[in-house]
Motif scaffolding. Structure first.
Motif, PDB file in Angstrom:
ATOM      1  N   ALA A 362       0.844  -1.199   0.000  1.00 30.48           N
ATOM      2  CA  ALA A 362       0.000   0.000   0.000  1.00 30.48           C
ATOM      3  C   ALA A 362       0.874   1.242   0.000  1.00 30.48           C
ATOM      4  O   ALA A 362       2.057   1.198   0.366  1.00 30.48           O
ATOM      5  CB  ALA A 362      -0.919   0.012   1.220  1.00 30.48           C
ATOM      6  N   TYR A 363       0.284   2.348  -0.427  1.00 25.68           N
ATOM      7  CA  TYR A 363       0.937   3.647  -0.315  1.00 25.68           C
ATOM      8  C   TYR A 363      -0.083   4.659   0.162  1.00 25.68           C
ATOM      9  O   TYR A 363      -1.164   4.794  -0.407  1.00 25.68           O
ATOM     10  CB  TYR A 363       1.530   4.098  -1.659  1.00 25.68           C
ATOM     11  CG  TYR A 363       2.187   5.469  -1.574  1.00 25.68           C
ATOM     12  CD1 TYR A 363       3.316   5.656  -0.778  1.00 25.68           C
ATOM     13  CD2 TYR A 363       1.682   6.564  -2.267  1.00 25.68           C
ATOM     14  CE1 TYR A 363       3.915   6.905  -0.670  1.00 25.68           C
ATOM     15  CE2 TYR A 363       2.285   7.810  -2.176  1.00 25.68           C
ATOM     16  CZ  TYR A 363       3.401   7.983  -1.379  1.00 25.68           C
ATOM     17  OH  TYR A 363       3.989   9.217  -1.276  1.00 25.68           O
ATOM     18  N   PHE A 364       0.266   5.358   1.238  1.00 26.23           N
ATOM     19  CA  PHE A 364      -0.568   6.440   1.755  1.00 26.23           C
ATOM     20  C   PHE A 364       0.097   7.769   1.435  1.00 26.23           C
ATOM     21  O   PHE A 364       1.123   8.115   2.039  1.00 26.23           O
ATOM     22  CB  PHE A 364      -0.731   6.350   3.274  1.00 26.23           C
ATOM     23  CG  PHE A 364      -1.515   5.165   3.758  1.00 26.23           C
ATOM     24  CD1 PHE A 364      -2.468   4.552   2.971  1.00 26.23           C
ATOM     25  CD2 PHE A 364      -1.310   4.665   5.035  1.00 26.23           C
ATOM     26  CE1 PHE A 364      -3.192   3.464   3.421  1.00 26.23           C
ATOM     27  CE2 PHE A 364      -2.025   3.575   5.509  1.00 26.23           C
ATOM     28  CZ  PHE A 364      -2.973   2.980   4.692  1.00 26.23           C
ATOM     29  N   PRO A 365      -0.423   8.543   0.475  1.00 31.07           N
ATOM     30  CA  PRO A 365       0.109   9.892   0.277  1.00 31.07           C
ATOM     31  C   PRO A 365      -0.401  10.792   1.401  1.00 31.07           C
ATOM     32  O   PRO A 365      -1.605  10.881   1.628  1.00 31.07           O
ATOM     33  CB  PRO A 365      -0.479  10.302  -1.078  1.00 31.07           C
ATOM     34  CG  PRO A 365      -1.721   9.489  -1.224  1.00 31.07           C
ATOM     35  CD  PRO A 365      -1.494   8.212  -0.466  1.00 31.07           C
ATOM     36  N   THR A 366       0.486  11.413   2.128  1.00 28.53           N
ATOM     37  CA  THR A 366       0.081  12.256   3.258  1.00 28.53           C
ATOM     38  C   THR A 366       0.140  13.744   2.941  1.00 28.53           C
ATOM     39  O   THR A 366      -0.164  14.569   3.795  1.00 28.53           O
ATOM     40  CB  THR A 366       0.953  11.954   4.490  1.00 28.53           C
ATOM     41  OG1 THR A 366       2.325  12.126   4.142  1.00 28.53           O
ATOM     42  CG2 THR A 366       0.729  10.536   4.975  1.00 28.53           C
ATOM     43  N   LEU A 386       5.040   4.176   2.358  1.00 26.78           N
ATOM     44  CA  LEU A 386       5.051   3.039   1.445  1.00 26.78           C
ATOM     45  C   LEU A 386       5.260   1.756   2.230  1.00 26.78           C
ATOM     46  O   LEU A 386       6.150   1.670   3.076  1.00 26.78           O
ATOM     47  CB  LEU A 386       6.178   3.215   0.417  1.00 26.78           C
ATOM     48  CG  LEU A 386       6.490   2.025  -0.494  1.00 26.78           C
ATOM     49  CD1 LEU A 386       5.313   1.743  -1.432  1.00 26.78           C
ATOM     50  CD2 LEU A 386       7.767   2.278  -1.274  1.00 26.78           C
ATOM     51  N   SER A 387       4.459   0.739   1.936  1.00 26.74           N
ATOM     52  CA  SER A 387       4.597  -0.547   2.611  1.00 26.74           C
ATOM     53  C   SER A 387       4.811  -1.649   1.582  1.00 26.74           C
ATOM     54  O   SER A 387       4.114  -1.710   0.564  1.00 26.74           O
ATOM     55  CB  SER A 387       3.345  -0.860   3.435  1.00 26.74           C
ATOM     56  OG  SER A 387       3.514  -2.040   4.199  1.00 26.74           O
ATOM     57  N   VAL A 388       5.805  -2.510   1.850  1.00 25.37           N
ATOM     58  CA  VAL A 388       6.121  -3.607   0.935  1.00 25.37           C
ATOM     59  C   VAL A 388       6.213  -4.922   1.710  1.00 25.37           C
ATOM     60  O   VAL A 388       6.348  -4.928   2.938  1.00 25.37           O
ATOM     61  CB  VAL A 388       7.440  -3.349   0.178  1.00 25.37           C
ATOM     62  CG1 VAL A 388       7.397  -2.035  -0.572  1.00 25.37           C
ATOM     63  CG2 VAL A 388       8.632  -3.368   1.133  1.00 25.37           C
TER      64      VAL A 388
END
Length: 421
Positions: A362-366, A386-388
């Motif tokens: 997932a990617y959270f744009p903050t 960013l999570s991998v």
């Protein structure tokens, strides 16, 4: 349908996994927030919009709404809302964390006194109420020293000072933050606004768990990137824990904190760092789970569902789900969270081609397009998270997924230009 109040005055955008779990439990979620866009969010049964205000105003508004709509439990995943959450639950008769425990956890100067009083491992420290007086006393403590706000979050303004001039500059910046009222960090009368602490040069970890009926259950212990200073931006939270032989000792420290705080039903997080002699000391703790991807990654790696366990333990109609949510298995994968920092004006900020990778979670744009972001030394803004993931067969896979997170960052749809419009 059972209703609960989610207290997230800001920042709920990076807690999608947490909110989805509340909905999977069959709960009607009502949101208390300052976020203007929340009114159109279909995940919530209702949205109670409050203006940025004193903590007491938010508490009063929430209690009034809960009593009018038969809501008996509040939940939060936001560090700056733990005092609001605790006060609401105390008024509603929900047994979570007491307002006294939340007040200790929310203020790092109170944390330090609490740890020292109960014989728990803490760095040497000095409470700061005046910049110039602190500069004088720092000479006796000796440099280098860690400088940190008492009530910020995400390592904002946490720096290493090596001289009186650096110390004065950094304390002045924290005092300005405290008096600004920004971010719901400081409220009311400001006394101790910063801490000076001895520098702990070793590895840092963060432990997350859940307290049910006074008993702490371990979720996971994240490895963190060693930061030598002068800035301590959060980065590279990876699982599984690289030193499982240290797990029992870390859990014991966390359990002792929870018992001294008399937590009954609560999420819990504690960050610890090794001193020069290799012993862990407590950096900070809180009755909530770490934000962003941490909850999801612990669930993916160890199966245990901290949020489901916590909420089910507080809602009688869902209590039968607690045992299942607490089941913790051997690691199934390796995960890593990469914090993205930039300086400039955001033009684009999305997952881009990175989302096509098999390792992408997932990617959270903050930071929204048009926003100005500043990375250290100019600021402490997080541009995205960013999570991998990767297959876990042994310790080498943890370093492999950490390296992969850094590589995948380059594939994000992230465009930053100079601040000038």
């Amino acid at each position: 349908m059972t209703s609960i109040l989610l207290v997230m005055r800001k920042g709920y955008g990076i807690h999608g996994d947490h909110i989805e779990t509340l909905r999977r439990l069959g709960l009607s979620v009502h949101l208390l927030t300052e976020v203007p866009q929340a009114a159109d969010d279909p995940r919530f049964a209702s949205v109670i919009r409050i203006p940025p205000a004193e903590r007491e105003s938010a508490v009063d508004r929430a209690i009034e709404y809960c009593r009018a709509h038969g809501i008996s439990l509040a939940v939060t995943f936001q560090e700056t809302d733990i005092e609001v959450w605790a006060a609401i639950n105390a008024a509603l008769g929900a047994s979570t964390a007491s307002p006294a425990a939340a007040a200790i956890a929310r203020d790092k100067s109170r944390q330090r006194r609490f740890l020292a009083e109960h014989g728990l491992p803490t760095p040497a420290f000095l409470e700061v109420v005046d910049v110039e007086q602190a500069c004088i006393e720092a000479e006796h403590m000796g440099f280098p020293l860690i400088v940190k706000p008492t009530r910020a979050a995400s390592s904002m303004h946490v720096t290493l000072a090596t001289s009186t001039a650096e110390l004065r500059s950094r304390l002045t910046a924290i005092e300005t933050l405290a008096r600004s009222g920004a971010g719901n960090y400081y409220a009311g009368k400001i006394e101790t606004f910063a801490l000076l602490e001895e520098f702990l040069p070793g590895d840092e970890v963060t432990l997350d768990g859940v307290v049910i009926d006074g008993e702490l259950h371990l979720g996971g212990i994240h490895n963190k990137m060693r930061m030598p200073g002068p800035f301590f931006e959060e980065d590279l939270y990876s699982l599984p824990f690289k030193r499982p032989e240290e797990e029992a000792g870390l859990f014991d420290i966390a359990d002792r904190i929870c018992r001294r705080l008399d937590l009954r039903r609560s999420l819990f997080n504690v960050e610890l760092r090794k001193d020069a002699g290799g012993a862990y000391r407590v950096v900070e703790f809180s009755p909530r789970v770490s934000g962003g991807h941490v909850y999801r990654n612990i669930r993916d790696v160890y199966s245990i569902d901290l949020v489901a366990a916590h909420v089910a333990s507080c809602v009688p109609a869902r209590s039968g789900l607690v045992e299942h949510a607490l089941r913790r298995s051997a690691p199934r994968m390796a995960t890593c969270i990469k914090f993205v920092y930039r300086s400039g004006r955001v033009v684009e900020n999305h997952s881009g081609p990175a989302s096509l990778s098999e390792s992408f979670v997932a990617y959270f744009p903050t930071a929204r397009p048009g926003a100005i972001v500043r990375a250290a030394p100019r600021g402490f803004d997080i541009t995205g998270l960013l999570s991998v993931k990767g297959l876990y067969r042994g310790p080498g896979d943890i370093e492999r997924v950490e390296h992969g997170a850094g590589e995948l960052e380059g594939a994000l749809g992230l465009v930053i230009v100079n601040e000038a419009p």
